[in-house]
Every structure is written in structure tokens, then in C-alpha cells.
Motif scaffolding. Structure first.
Motif, PDB file in Angstrom:
ATOM      1  N   MET A 155       0.935  -1.191  -0.045  1.00 39.83           N
ATOM      2  CA  MET A 155       0.050   0.147   0.246  1.00 39.83           C
ATOM      3  C   MET A 155       0.789   1.207  -0.096  1.00 39.83           C
ATOM      4  SD  MET A 155      -3.383   1.072   0.088  1.00 39.83           S
ATOM      5  CE  MET A 155      -4.423   0.264   1.098  1.00 39.83           C
ATOM      6  N   ARG A 156       2.008   1.331   0.816  1.00 43.65           N
ATOM      7  CA  ARG A 156       2.900   2.320   0.809  1.00 43.65           C
ATOM      8  C   ARG A 156       3.319   2.609  -0.648  1.00 43.65           C
ATOM      9  NH1 ARG A 156       4.616   3.508   5.508  1.00 43.65           N
ATOM     10  NH2 ARG A 156       4.839   1.491   5.726  1.00 43.65           N
ATOM     11  N   GLN A 157       3.650   1.869  -1.402  1.00 41.48           N
ATOM     12  CA  GLN A 157       4.076   2.240  -2.927  1.00 41.48           C
ATOM     13  C   GLN A 157       2.996   2.852  -3.672  1.00 41.48           C
ATOM     14  OE1 GLN A 157       7.103   3.008  -2.727  1.00 41.48           O
ATOM     15  NE2 GLN A 157       8.503   1.000  -3.523  1.00 41.48           N
ATOM     16  N   LEU A 158       1.722   2.273  -3.473  1.00 41.44           N
ATOM     17  CA  LEU A 158       0.460   2.565  -4.259  1.00 41.44           C
ATOM     18  C   LEU A 158       0.276   3.887  -3.863  1.00 41.44           C
ATOM     19  CD1 LEU A 158      -1.505  -0.459  -4.087  1.00 41.44           C
ATOM     20  CD2 LEU A 158      -0.247   0.193  -6.248  1.00 41.44           C
ATOM     21  N   LEU A 159       0.536   4.534  -2.764  1.00 43.08           N
ATOM     22  CA  LEU A 159      -0.062   5.678  -2.311  1.00 43.08           C
ATOM     23  C   LEU A 159       0.837   6.818  -2.326  1.00 43.08           C
ATOM     24  CD1 LEU A 159      -2.211   4.596   0.799  1.00 43.08           C
ATOM     25  CD2 LEU A 159      -3.020   5.037  -1.415  1.00 43.08           C
ATOM     26  N   ARG A 160       2.114   6.623  -2.716  1.00 42.42           N
ATOM     27  CA  ARG A 160       3.029   7.568  -2.784  1.00 42.42           C
ATOM     28  C   ARG A 160       2.763   8.539  -3.645  1.00 42.42           C
ATOM     29  NH1 ARG A 160       8.931   5.505  -3.110  1.00 42.42           N
ATOM     30  NH2 ARG A 160       8.032   4.852  -5.162  1.00 42.42           N
ATOM     31  N   THR A 161       2.756   8.419  -4.805  1.00 45.06           N
ATOM     32  CA  THR A 161       2.490   9.365  -6.014  1.00 45.06           C
ATOM     33  C   THR A 161       1.198  10.083  -5.847  1.00 45.06           C
ATOM     34  OG1 THR A 161       3.945   8.081  -7.547  1.00 45.06           O
ATOM     35  CG2 THR A 161       2.335   9.746  -8.494  1.00 45.06           C
ATOM     36  N   PRO A 162      -0.079   9.503  -5.691  1.00 45.19           N
ATOM     37  CA  PRO A 162      -1.239  10.058  -5.511  1.00 45.19           C
ATOM     38  C   PRO A 162      -1.265  11.037  -4.189  1.00 45.19           C
ATOM     39  CG  PRO A 162      -1.721   7.795  -5.132  1.00 45.19           C
ATOM     40  CD  PRO A 162      -0.130   7.968  -5.702  1.00 45.19           C
ATOM     41  N   GLY A 163      -0.480  10.686  -3.127  1.00 45.21           N
ATOM     42  CA  GLY A 163      -0.363  11.375  -2.013  1.00 45.21           C
ATOM     43  C   GLY A 163       0.603  12.587  -2.099  1.00 45.21           C
ATOM     44  N   VAL A 164       1.497  12.542  -2.773  1.00 43.11           N
ATOM     45  CA  VAL A 164       2.398  13.900  -3.117  1.00 43.11           C
ATOM     46  C   VAL A 164       1.421  14.622  -4.089  1.00 43.11           C
ATOM     47  CG1 VAL A 164       4.629  14.351  -4.414  1.00 43.11           C
ATOM     48  CG2 VAL A 164       4.612  12.517  -2.693  1.00 43.11           C
ATOM     49  N   LEU A 165       1.077  14.187  -5.153  1.00 39.12           N
ATOM     50  CA  LEU A 165       0.134  14.815  -6.040  1.00 39.12           C
ATOM     51  C   LEU A 165      -0.818  15.943  -5.256  1.00 39.12           C
ATOM     52  CD1 LEU A 165      -0.093  12.561  -9.104  1.00 39.12           C
ATOM     53  CD2 LEU A 165       1.375  14.770  -9.009  1.00 39.12           C
ATOM     54  N   LEU A 166      -1.609  15.147  -4.619  1.00 46.10           N
ATOM     55  CA  LEU A 166      -2.695  15.670  -3.741  1.00 46.10           C
ATOM     56  C   LEU A 166      -2.089  16.824  -2.924  1.00 46.10           C
ATOM     57  CD1 LEU A 166      -4.832  12.694  -2.742  1.00 46.10           C
ATOM     58  CD2 LEU A 166      -5.405  14.548  -3.899  1.00 46.10           C
ATOM     59  N   GLY A 167      -0.963  16.302  -2.078  1.00 48.87           N
ATOM     60  CA  GLY A 167      -0.344  17.310  -1.114  1.00 48.87           C
ATOM     61  C   GLY A 167       0.160  18.861  -1.968  1.00 48.87           C
ATOM     62  N   ILE A 168       0.649  18.394  -3.200  1.00 46.20           N
ATOM     63  CA  ILE A 168       1.147  19.671  -3.813  1.00 46.20           C
ATOM     64  C   ILE A 168       0.059  20.592  -4.451  1.00 46.20           C
ATOM     65  CG2 ILE A 168       2.265  20.471  -6.171  1.00 46.20           C
ATOM     66  CD1 ILE A 168       3.815  17.841  -6.067  1.00 46.20           C
ATOM     67  N   GLY A 169      -1.047  19.963  -4.763  1.00 43.91           N
ATOM     68  CA  GLY A 169      -2.247  20.692  -5.008  1.00 43.91           C
ATOM     69  C   GLY A 169      -2.831  21.293  -4.126  1.00 43.91           C
ATOM     70  N   LEU A 170      -3.301  20.566  -2.932  1.00 42.58           N
ATOM     71  CA  LEU A 170      -3.798  21.118  -1.602  1.00 42.58           C
ATOM     72  C   LEU A 170      -3.006  22.125  -0.968  1.00 42.58           C
ATOM     73  CD1 LEU A 170      -5.544  17.892  -0.523  1.00 42.58           C
ATOM     74  CD2 LEU A 170      -6.405  19.760  -1.554  1.00 42.58           C
ATOM     75  N   GLY A 171      -1.665  22.059  -1.168  1.00 42.31           N
ATOM     76  CA  GLY A 171      -0.741  22.895  -0.535  1.00 42.31           C
ATOM     77  C   GLY A 171      -0.710  24.287  -1.120  1.00 42.31           C
ATOM     78  N   GLY A 172      -0.706  24.113  -2.594  1.00 39.14           N
ATOM     79  CA  GLY A 172      -0.901  25.239  -3.441  1.00 39.14           C
ATOM     80  C   GLY A 172      -2.330  26.022  -3.332  1.00 39.14           C
ATOM     81  N   PHE A 173      -3.642  25.412  -3.164  1.00 35.21           N
ATOM     82  CA  PHE A 173      -4.539  25.803  -2.769  1.00 35.21           C
ATOM     83  C   PHE A 173      -4.691  26.502  -1.209  1.00 35.21           C
ATOM     84  CE2 PHE A 173      -7.231  23.041  -5.439  1.00 35.21           C
ATOM     85  CZ  PHE A 173      -7.683  24.123  -6.557  1.00 35.21           C
ATOM     86  N   LEU A 174      -4.106  26.028  -0.460  1.00 36.95           N
ATOM     87  CA  LEU A 174      -3.947  26.839   0.936  1.00 36.95           C
ATOM     88  C   LEU A 174      -3.108  27.964   0.825  1.00 36.95           C
ATOM     89  CD1 LEU A 174      -4.951  26.193   3.736  1.00 36.95           C
ATOM     90  CD2 LEU A 174      -2.636  25.106   4.138  1.00 36.95           C
ATOM     91  N   ASP A 175      -1.980  27.985   0.086  1.00 34.45           N
ATOM     92  CA  ASP A 175      -1.155  29.073  -0.277  1.00 34.45           C
ATOM     93  C   ASP A 175      -2.018  30.131  -0.797  1.00 34.45           C
ATOM     94  OD1 ASP A 175       0.668  30.797  -2.372  1.00 34.45           O
ATOM     95  OD2 ASP A 175       1.973  30.181  -0.604  1.00 34.45           O
ATOM     96  N   GLY A 176      -2.620  29.741  -1.927  1.00 33.76           N
ATOM     97  CA  GLY A 176      -3.495  30.907  -2.845  1.00 33.76           C
ATOM     98  C   GLY A 176      -4.544  31.559  -1.866  1.00 33.76           C
ATOM     99  N   ILE A 177      -5.431  30.553  -1.170  1.00 33.58           N
ATOM    100  CA  ILE A 177      -6.608  31.206  -0.507  1.00 33.58           C
ATOM    101  C   ILE A 177      -6.118  32.094   0.546  1.00 33.58           C
ATOM    102  CG2 ILE A 177      -8.409  30.086   0.888  1.00 33.58           C
ATOM    103  CD1 ILE A 177      -8.635  27.758  -1.179  1.00 33.58           C
ATOM    104  N   VAL A 178      -5.129  31.220   1.476  1.00 32.86           N
ATOM    105  CA  VAL A 178      -4.932  32.118   2.642  1.00 32.86           C
ATOM    106  C   VAL A 178      -3.937  33.364   2.656  1.00 32.86           C
ATOM    107  CG1 VAL A 178      -3.567  31.694   4.912  1.00 32.86           C
ATOM    108  CG2 VAL A 178      -5.244  29.929   4.203  1.00 32.86           C
ATOM    109  N   LEU A 179      -2.877  33.232   2.014  1.00 32.95           N
ATOM    110  CA  LEU A 179      -1.824  34.056   1.641  1.00 32.95           C
ATOM    111  C   LEU A 179      -2.234  35.292   0.575  1.00 32.95           C
ATOM    112  CD1 LEU A 179       1.653  32.340   2.052  1.00 32.95           C
ATOM    113  CD2 LEU A 179       0.216  33.515   3.634  1.00 32.95           C
ATOM    114  N   HIS A 180      -2.878  34.752  -0.442  1.00 37.25           N
ATOM    115  CA  HIS A 180      -3.326  35.794  -1.475  1.00 37.25           C
ATOM    116  C   HIS A 180      -4.759  36.182  -1.472  1.00 37.25           C
ATOM    117  CE1 HIS A 180      -0.684  33.459  -4.874  1.00 37.25           C
ATOM    118  NE2 HIS A 180       0.045  33.254  -3.355  1.00 37.25           N
TER     119      HIS A 180
END
Length: 150
Positions: free
Chosen positions: A1-26
Motif C-alpha cells: 500500500m505504501r508504494q501505491l499511495l506515494r504518487t497520489p499522496g504527493v500530487l494531492l499534497g502539492i495541489g492542496l498546499g497550493g490551494f492553501l497558499d493561494g486562498i490564505v496568503l493571496h
């Protein structure tokens, strides 16, 4: 499961981190826009440029989230609930969010200088803090995904 979830987790983290940055800071705090160091948002034409750049930034964040969801769906054929509730997935998402902070912070704040986390006399401290948060998120995410039973 660890290998299966690495790529989707990182992609989700990049996108959600970007949203949080844009919504909160911008938008909420209005500390900066994507190109506010190049086009001061003090005039309507420059504010329009900044708003467009912010919108394009959010489109890219949205695409990362879609890619993360699509990759997760393609890799987890059954037991979706286990995947969504897994510390492995959310640990990798924290790693992705931290990677977002490091890449965006290094490129936009330090190399290109198109904006800073919070302009003014202490902007370097804010920018370095943003990078430090990225490192902390990566470390926390790594620990969480490693300690979780796959």
C-alpha cells in the motif's frame, strides 16, 4: 500500500498546499499575489495582472489535485475507504505540501523574486520561514507515512 499511495499522496499534497497558499496568503490575508513584486497591485491594471496570475496558479493546483485523485483511483481498485483514511496517503500528502513550499519558495521568492510571503522589512525572515515550514512538513509526512502500517 505504501508504494501505491506515494504518487497520489504527493500530487494531492502539492495541489492542496497550493490551494492553501493561494486562498490564505493571496486572498484572505492579502499578503501577496503571484507577481506582486513585479506588478504592484496598487493600480487596477496591475491588480488585474495579479488576479490573472493567481487564477492560473489555482488552475495548476486544481490539476495537481485531479491528477492525485485520478492516480489514487487507478491504483486502489478496492477498499477505497482504507486508502483515504490511511496515514500513508496523508503522510505522503504532507511531503507533497512541503515539496510545494520548497519549490515555490525557492523559485518565486528567491530566484525570480516575483513575490514574497509578506513584503516589508522582514520579508527575508517570512520567506525563510516558508521554506522551513516546507522542510518541517516533509519531515512530518515522512515520519507519518513510515509509522503507519501499510
Amino acid at each position: 500500500m505504501r508504494q501505491l499511495l506515494r504518487t497520489p499522496g504527493v500530487l494531492l499534497g502539492i495541489g492542496l498546499g497550493g490551494f492553501l497558499d493561494g486562498i490564505v496568503l493571496h486572498q484572505v490575508l492579502q499578503w501577496h499575489h503571484m507577481v506582486s513584486s513585479r506588478y504592484s497591485p496598487d493600480t487596477v491594471p496591475n491588480l488585474r495582472i495579479n488576479t490573472l496570475a493567481d487564477g492560473l496558479f489555482h488552475v495548476v493546483a486544481w490539476l495537481f489535485v485531479l491528477a492525485g485523485i485520478g492516480t489514487l483511483y487507478s491504483r486502489v481498485q478496492r477498499d477505497h475507504r482504507r486508502a483515504w483514511s490511511s496515514g500513508v496517503l496523508w503522510g505522503w500528502a504532507l511531503v507533497g505540501w512541503g515539496l510545494f513550499n520548497l519549490v515555490e519558495g525557492l523559485i518565486d521568492h528567491h530566484i525570480l523574486g516575483v513575490h514574497h510571503v509578506h513584503g516589508g522589512p522582514h520579508q527575508l525572515a517570512w520567506d525563510l520561514g516558508f521554506l522551513a515550514l516546507g522542510v518541517a512538513l516533509i519531515a512530518a509526512g515522512w515520519v507519518i507515512q513510515r509509522r503507519t502500517d501499510s
